[in-house]
Write a protein that holds these residues in place. Sequence first.
Motif, PDB file in Angstrom:
ATOM      1  N   VAL A  81     -90.321  20.653  21.954  1.00 15.29           N
ATOM      2  CA  VAL A  81     -90.811  20.296  20.618  1.00 15.29           C
ATOM      3  C   VAL A  81     -92.265  19.832  20.714  1.00 15.29           C
ATOM      4  O   VAL A  81     -92.620  19.038  21.599  1.00 15.29           O
ATOM      5  N   HIS A  82     -93.072  20.338  19.799  1.00 14.81           N
ATOM      6  CA  HIS A  82     -94.465  19.889  19.701  1.00 14.81           C
ATOM      7  C   HIS A  82     -94.715  19.364  18.290  1.00 14.81           C
ATOM      8  O   HIS A  82     -94.432  20.041  17.301  1.00 14.81           O
ATOM      9  N   HIS A  83     -95.263  18.112  18.248  1.00 13.76           N
ATOM     10  CA  HIS A  83     -95.552  17.461  16.966  1.00 13.76           C
ATOM     11  C   HIS A  83     -96.887  16.744  17.078  1.00 13.76           C
ATOM     12  O   HIS A  83     -97.278  16.305  18.176  1.00 13.76           O
ATOM     13  N   SER A  84     -97.574  16.615  15.961  1.00 12.95           N
ATOM     14  CA  SER A  84     -98.926  16.045  15.968  1.00 12.95           C
ATOM     15  C   SER A  84     -98.957  14.586  16.422  1.00 12.95           C
ATOM     16  O   SER A  84    -100.022  14.074  16.785  1.00 12.95           O
ATOM     17  N   THR A  85     -97.840  13.904  16.401  1.00 13.99           N
ATOM     18  CA  THR A  85     -97.809  12.496  16.813  1.00 13.99           C
ATOM     19  C   THR A  85     -97.827  12.326  18.325  1.00 13.99           C
ATOM     20  O   THR A  85     -97.901  11.196  18.814  1.00 13.99           O
ATOM     21  N   SER A  86     -97.695  13.420  19.072  1.00 11.51           N
ATOM     22  CA  SER A  86     -97.669  13.320  20.530  1.00 11.51           C
ATOM     23  C   SER A  86     -98.553  14.402  21.139  1.00 11.51           C
ATOM     24  O   SER A  86     -98.503  15.559  20.720  1.00 11.51           O
ATOM     25  N   GLU A  87     -99.367  13.984  22.097  1.00 20.06           N
ATOM     26  CA  GLU A  87    -100.207  14.960  22.785  1.00 20.06           C
ATOM     27  C   GLU A  87     -99.384  15.838  23.716  1.00 20.06           C
ATOM     28  O   GLU A  87     -99.741  16.982  23.985  1.00 20.06           O
ATOM     29  N   LYS A  88     -98.295  15.293  24.230  1.00 23.33           N
ATOM     30  CA  LYS A  88     -97.438  16.040  25.141  1.00 23.33           C
ATOM     31  C   LYS A  88     -96.256  16.635  24.391  1.00 23.33           C
ATOM     32  O   LYS A  88     -95.815  16.112  23.365  1.00 23.33           O
ATOM     33  N   GLN A  89     -95.769  17.704  24.928  1.00 22.42           N
ATOM     34  CA  GLN A  89     -94.565  18.314  24.362  1.00 22.42           C
ATOM     35  C   GLN A  89     -93.346  17.463  24.696  1.00 22.42           C
ATOM     36  O   GLN A  89     -93.220  16.936  25.812  1.00 22.42           O
ATOM     37  N   ILE A  90     -92.449  17.348  23.738  1.00 19.86           N
ATOM     38  CA  ILE A  90     -91.210  16.584  23.926  1.00 19.86           C
ATOM     39  C   ILE A  90     -90.108  17.566  24.308  1.00 19.86           C
ATOM     40  O   ILE A  90     -89.923  18.595  23.631  1.00 19.86           O
ATOM     41  N   ILE A  91     -89.400  17.294  25.396  1.00 18.21           N
ATOM     42  CA  ILE A  91     -88.358  18.222  25.845  1.00 18.21           C
ATOM     43  C   ILE A  91     -87.027  17.485  25.955  1.00 18.21           C
ATOM     44  O   ILE A  91     -86.957  16.289  26.224  1.00 18.21           O
ATOM     45  N   LYS A  92     -85.976  18.256  25.730  1.00 18.87           N
ATOM     46  CA  LYS A  92     -84.605  17.769  25.892  1.00 18.87           C
ATOM     47  C   LYS A  92     -83.790  18.914  26.495  1.00 18.87           C
ATOM     48  O   LYS A  92     -83.850  20.049  26.000  1.00 18.87           O
ATOM     49  N   GLN A  93     -83.004  18.625  27.538  1.00 19.89           N
ATOM     50  CA  GLN A  93     -82.258  19.663  28.247  1.00 19.89           C
ATOM     51  C   GLN A  93     -80.762  19.499  28.057  1.00 19.89           C
ATOM     52  O   GLN A  93     -80.263  18.411  27.776  1.00 19.89           O
ATOM     53  N   ILE A  94     -80.069  20.630  28.254  1.00 20.88           N
ATOM     54  CA  ILE A  94     -78.610  20.621  28.192  1.00 20.88           C
ATOM     55  C   ILE A  94     -78.085  21.645  29.190  1.00 20.88           C
ATOM     56  O   ILE A  94     -78.653  22.732  29.355  1.00 20.88           O
ATOM     57  N   ARG A  95     -77.023  21.280  29.893  1.00 17.53           N
ATOM     58  CA  ARG A  95     -76.376  22.193  30.840  1.00 17.53           C
ATOM     59  C   ARG A  95     -75.191  22.860  30.150  1.00 17.53           C
ATOM     60  O   ARG A  95     -74.318  22.177  29.600  1.00 17.53           O
ATOM     61  N   LEU A  96     -75.152  24.182  30.207  1.00 19.55           N
ATOM     62  CA  LEU A  96     -74.122  24.917  29.478  1.00 19.55           C
ATOM     63  C   LEU A  96     -72.748  24.737  30.119  1.00 19.55           C
ATOM     64  O   LEU A  96     -72.598  24.737  31.340  1.00 19.55           O
ATOM     65  N   LYS A  97     -71.761  24.605  29.253  1.00 18.47           N
ATOM     66  CA  LYS A  97     -70.363  24.580  29.673  1.00 18.47           C
ATOM     67  C   LYS A  97     -69.656  25.763  29.005  1.00 18.47           C
ATOM     68  O   LYS A  97     -69.221  25.675  27.857  1.00 18.47           O
TER      69      LYS A  97
END
Length: 305
Positions: free
Chosen positions: A114-130
């Motif tokens: 995710v990229h949003h103007s409030t953060s210079e860095k990209q925000i990431i979230k991971q999930i492992r598939l089941k």
Amino acid sequence: MTERYNSENNLTCIPDIAPVPPSPPAISVTQETLVAEKVSSLYCLAGGFYPQSISIKWLQAILDNSQSSPADAETRYRTQEFTFSNMDGTFNTTSQLTFVPTSQDHGLIYTCQVHHSTSEKQIIKQIRLKVNYGPKLVIYYRTSDTDMFHRLDQEHIHVKHQTFLELNCTADSNPVATVIWKKISQEQSLQLAAGVNISILKIASIEYSDSGAYLCGAQNDYGFQEFPVNIYLKSDLGSSFPVRSVTFLVFLVSVISLLIWGSEWKDRYCPCNSRNSKQCENQGKSCKVDPVEDADVHEEITSKL
């Protein structure tokens, strides 16, 4: 409060609306129940952010997450986004990644970026598939308890009499599967061994009675699979036959021999009895006693001689 006059020159009080401050998104990733070979979805929720403009991408991990590729760029995947406003003026956006998973996808890591103007860095979230999938069977064998196991790629195996044999039936599945070895015969099906994701059939010294048809079966909530194995005994001369086939062959040869012998006997001889002696003479056949059919006549002829 702000005072203003309306069109009728009446004084009206209008509450001041505070501007919404910039707010970074809170990210969460979820997956529905994933089933192999069925359409399934992953969800990435970005909530409580302001301003509204936001970018969400999906990445698929490659080589234990050492590399990533854009999942939504492949034809295998389809993405949709849904945006809603909150009472406080912030926004929520959900990105849905839809695809058809396979058993090979089980355990892979997917990333919501995710990229949003409030953060210079990209925000990431991971999930492992089941990914849930039915069992896939593989059978390994060895003919000595000190040998390495070999994969059995055919539905039969040849072993020598009174030698060691071990068959390991292994299931790859999620969730775990119940694995069972059975011996199959015309009369019944006899369960020999059972286990979770693996069942071991071990014969310390194989006998002729151990030859025949065997079946490994595995089952969980998402599928069922069977693998037949025929065990043949190998003679010292190097040939291999199932014991039942040899028995049947001997029986068949015996029956054919009896039929041929009976036909030749009838062509050359007539059974001797009081009713057909003249008939035998007319046919030009010798008179011979059939000990099974006419024991009394046989005894009478013998006494006359």
